[in-house]
Design a protein around this motif. Structure first.
Motif, PDB file in Angstrom:
ATOM      1  N   LEU A  16       5.306 -91.234  -4.733  1.00 28.14           N
ATOM      2  CA  LEU A  16       6.481 -90.935  -5.544  1.00 28.14           C
ATOM      3  C   LEU A  16       7.669 -90.479  -4.684  1.00 28.14           C
ATOM      4  CD1 LEU A  16       6.304 -89.149  -8.945  1.00 28.14           C
ATOM      5  CD2 LEU A  16       8.089 -88.558  -7.325  1.00 28.14           C
ATOM      6  N   ILE A  17       7.419 -89.496  -3.823  1.00 30.43           N
ATOM      7  CA  ILE A  17       8.524 -88.943  -3.023  1.00 30.43           C
ATOM      8  C   ILE A  17       9.027 -89.978  -2.021  1.00 30.43           C
ATOM      9  CG2 ILE A  17       9.142 -87.150  -1.357  1.00 30.43           C
ATOM     10  CD1 ILE A  17       7.159 -85.305  -2.798  1.00 30.43           C
ATOM     11  N   SER A  18       8.108 -90.737  -1.413  1.00 34.83           N
ATOM     12  CA  SER A  18       8.528 -91.756  -0.444  1.00 34.83           C
ATOM     13  C   SER A  18       9.379 -92.834  -1.103  1.00 34.83           C
ATOM     14  CB  SER A  18       7.303 -92.387   0.220  1.00 34.83           C
ATOM     15  OG  SER A  18       6.572 -91.424   0.950  1.00 34.83           O
ATOM     16  N   VAL A  26      15.177 -97.155  -8.320  1.00 32.82           N
ATOM     17  CA  VAL A  26      13.792 -97.137  -8.780  1.00 32.82           C
ATOM     18  C   VAL A  26      13.639 -96.105  -9.883  1.00 32.82           C
ATOM     19  CG1 VAL A  26      13.137 -95.507  -6.947  1.00 32.82           C
ATOM     20  CG2 VAL A  26      11.373 -96.869  -8.088  1.00 32.82           C
ATOM     21  N   GLU A  27      12.956 -96.492 -10.937  1.00 33.20           N
ATOM     22  CA  GLU A  27      12.637 -95.591 -12.037  1.00 33.20           C
ATOM     23  C   GLU A  27      11.175 -95.194 -11.893  1.00 33.20           C
ATOM     24  OE1 GLU A  27      12.023 -95.881 -16.863  1.00 33.20           O
ATOM     25  OE2 GLU A  27      13.603 -97.100 -15.927  1.00 33.20           O
ATOM     26  N   ALA A  62       9.638 -82.910 -10.865  1.00 32.81           N
ATOM     27  CA  ALA A  62      10.290 -83.972 -11.630  1.00 32.81           C
ATOM     28  C   ALA A  62      11.804 -83.831 -11.587  1.00 32.81           C
ATOM     29  CB  ALA A  62       9.793 -83.953 -13.073  1.00 32.81           C
ATOM     30  N   GLU A  63      12.273 -82.606 -11.654  1.00 30.36           N
ATOM     31  CA  GLU A  63      13.719 -82.371 -11.573  1.00 30.36           C
ATOM     32  C   GLU A  63      14.241 -82.662 -10.169  1.00 30.36           C
ATOM     33  OE1 GLU A  63      16.931 -78.755 -12.418  1.00 30.36           O
ATOM     34  OE2 GLU A  63      14.806 -78.508 -12.907  1.00 30.36           O
ATOM     35  N   ARG A  64      13.452 -82.281  -9.169  1.00 23.66           N
ATOM     36  CA  ARG A  64      13.885 -82.472  -7.772  1.00 23.66           C
ATOM     37  C   ARG A  64      13.933 -83.941  -7.383  1.00 23.66           C
ATOM     38  NH1 ARG A  64      10.169 -79.054  -4.452  1.00 23.66           N
ATOM     39  NH2 ARG A  64      11.306 -77.452  -5.587  1.00 23.66           N
ATOM     40  N   PHE A  65      12.937 -84.720  -7.836  1.00 19.81           N
ATOM     41  CA  PHE A  65      12.831 -86.106  -7.389  1.00 19.81           C
ATOM     42  C   PHE A  65      13.081 -87.119  -8.511  1.00 19.81           C
ATOM     43  CE2 PHE A  65      10.093 -83.670  -4.438  1.00 19.81           C
ATOM     44  CZ  PHE A  65      10.767 -83.951  -3.263  1.00 19.81           C
ATOM     45  N   LEU A 362       7.238 -81.669   0.040  1.00 16.81           N
ATOM     46  CA  LEU A 362       7.483 -81.383  -1.372  1.00 16.81           C
ATOM     47  C   LEU A 362       8.891 -80.847  -1.610  1.00 16.81           C
ATOM     48  CD1 LEU A 362       4.102 -79.728  -2.472  1.00 16.81           C
ATOM     49  CD2 LEU A 362       4.848 -82.097  -2.825  1.00 16.81           C
ATOM     50  N   GLU A 363       9.528 -80.364  -0.556  1.00 15.98           N
ATOM     51  CA  GLU A 363      10.930 -79.935  -0.660  1.00 15.98           C
ATOM     52  C   GLU A 363      11.887 -81.092  -0.420  1.00 15.98           C
ATOM     53  OE1 GLU A 363      12.157 -76.991  -1.488  1.00 15.98           O
ATOM     54  OE2 GLU A 363      10.210 -76.044  -1.742  1.00 15.98           O
TER      55      GLU A 363
END
Length: 369
Positions: A16-18, A26-27, A62-65, A362-363
């Motif tokens: 997800l983060i990558s 991308v959604e 979810a808010e961050r990414f 994660l940050e």
């Protein structure tokens, strides 16, 4: 491009983060029944720290990414996977979720073992405070300390065992600790010198070691075990079960690019990453956070490349090392090559750096190369 990821562990978050960092348009959707991402490599620290420090709310991530979290537990089997590939959609109780690519990253679960009163496993430590488990044990045995059994000498079992030893020593208790291991060699995946070193550490800490001994169950303030001489009982006021993990909900197989295979049929739009899947080829396939993160990042890269009309890359990540903590300020393992053994404070610092690497990820700061 819409990507649906099933599972919010190390592999799922790595995908997800990558993707969020490398693919602009991308959604992202995450399907996971838990409200938290749990940092399992920190789990033994819950004996002395609040559990909240070892988990991250998926709502915050979810808010961050910028992804949508669906809190559902999906049934997954071969028929379901084939249906997802054919229809390119996943049916949720809230409606239908169409996708361009799906990633199965459901991870692993502890092997099931019989439990009883005052017997805890990894799942219990995910549901309640480790500090509370220890506090109840100390209160219950205030006037009679009969000791603690740890079943399983894998990384989790060893880390809990030595964390307990260090913490009880700090509190001034001399409770007897016992390690019960069904195998006859400690960490058999490592060179033999590690087994000798660990046996010396156990002896130096006054921890009883029972190799080649199988745990059978617990009842009436005792556990039942079996070795070559037969079955017998051991007194126990607290028993921790860490028999290892297995793929959940089943062992999956993928090709060298991370695409799932079902009955030798390749699913072009369904990938997998983490402990639940074994990749073809020579890349690292251990059930570990290291392999999960690397598989997840590789799958994210390959989804992006395929969507752009480029050929995906082979997963060929080698094993870069192994580290296990042995209580406060101590650890054991190897870096780069198995013969490069590190112990003591230097190994502890190396492990802390590896843990910090995931915290930074994660940050939103990617230091993986």
């Amino acid at each position: 491009m819409r990507v649906v990821i099933v599972g919010g562990g190390y592999a799922g978050m790595a995908v997800l983060i990558s993707l969020r960092q490398s693919a602009v348009d991308v959604e992202l959707h995450l399907i996971d029944p838990s409200p938290f991402h749990c940092k399992l490599t920190h789990l033994q620290q819950t004996l002395r720290r609040p559990w909240v420090e070892c988990r991250v709310a998926l709502a915050d991530l979810a808010e961050r990414f910028a992804f949508t979290h669906h809190r559902w537990a999906l049934p997954i089997d071969s028929e379901q996977l084939l249906q997802w590939q054919a229809q390119r959609r996943i049916r949720l109780p809230t409606g239908v979720l169409d996708f361009d690519y799906a990633v199965i990253a459901t991870g692993s679960r502890p092997r099931a073992m019989p439990k009883g009163s005052d017997v805890y496993d990894q799942c219990d430590f995910l549901r309640q405070e480790g500090q509370d488990v220890l506090a109840r044990y100390l209160e219950r045995t205030r006037f009679q300390r009969r000791g603690i059994n740890v079943v399983g000498a894998g990384p989790s079992g060893l880390q809990f065992l030595f964390e307990l030893h260090g913490l009880l020593s700090e509190l001034g208790y001399d409770d007897r600790l016992r390690l019960i291991d069904g195998r006859t060699r400690l960490l058999p995946q490592l060179p033999e010198g590690f087994d000798r070193h660990l046996r010396q550490r156990l002896a130096g800490a006054g921890i009883e070691y029972l190799p080649g001994t199988r745990y059978l169950g617990a009842h009436d303030g005792a556990i039942e075990v079996q070795d070559n001489s037969g079955k017998y009982r051991l007194t126990s006021s607290l028993t921790l079960l860490f028999p290892g993990v297995e793929p959940y909900p089943e062992a999956l197989r993928a090709n060298r690019y991370g695409r799932l295979k079902v009955a030798d049929r390749l699913l072009w739009n369904v990938f997998a990453a983490g402990d639940c899947v074994r990749f073809d080829g020579s890349g690292l396939n251990t059930l570990s956070a290291q392999a999960a993160v690397r598989k997840g990042k590789q799958v994210a890269e390959n989804i992006k490349r395929v969507h752009q009309g480029r050929w995906p890359r082979l997963y060929a990540h080698p094993d870069r090392g192994f580290l296990v903590s042995l209580g406060p300020w101590d650890a054991l393992g190897w870096l780069l090559v198995p013969l490069n053994r590190v112990t003591g404070l230097s190994a502890f610092i190396a492990k802390e750096m590896v843990e910090k690497q995931w915290d930074l990820f994660l940050e939103g700061i990617d230091t993986y190369f």
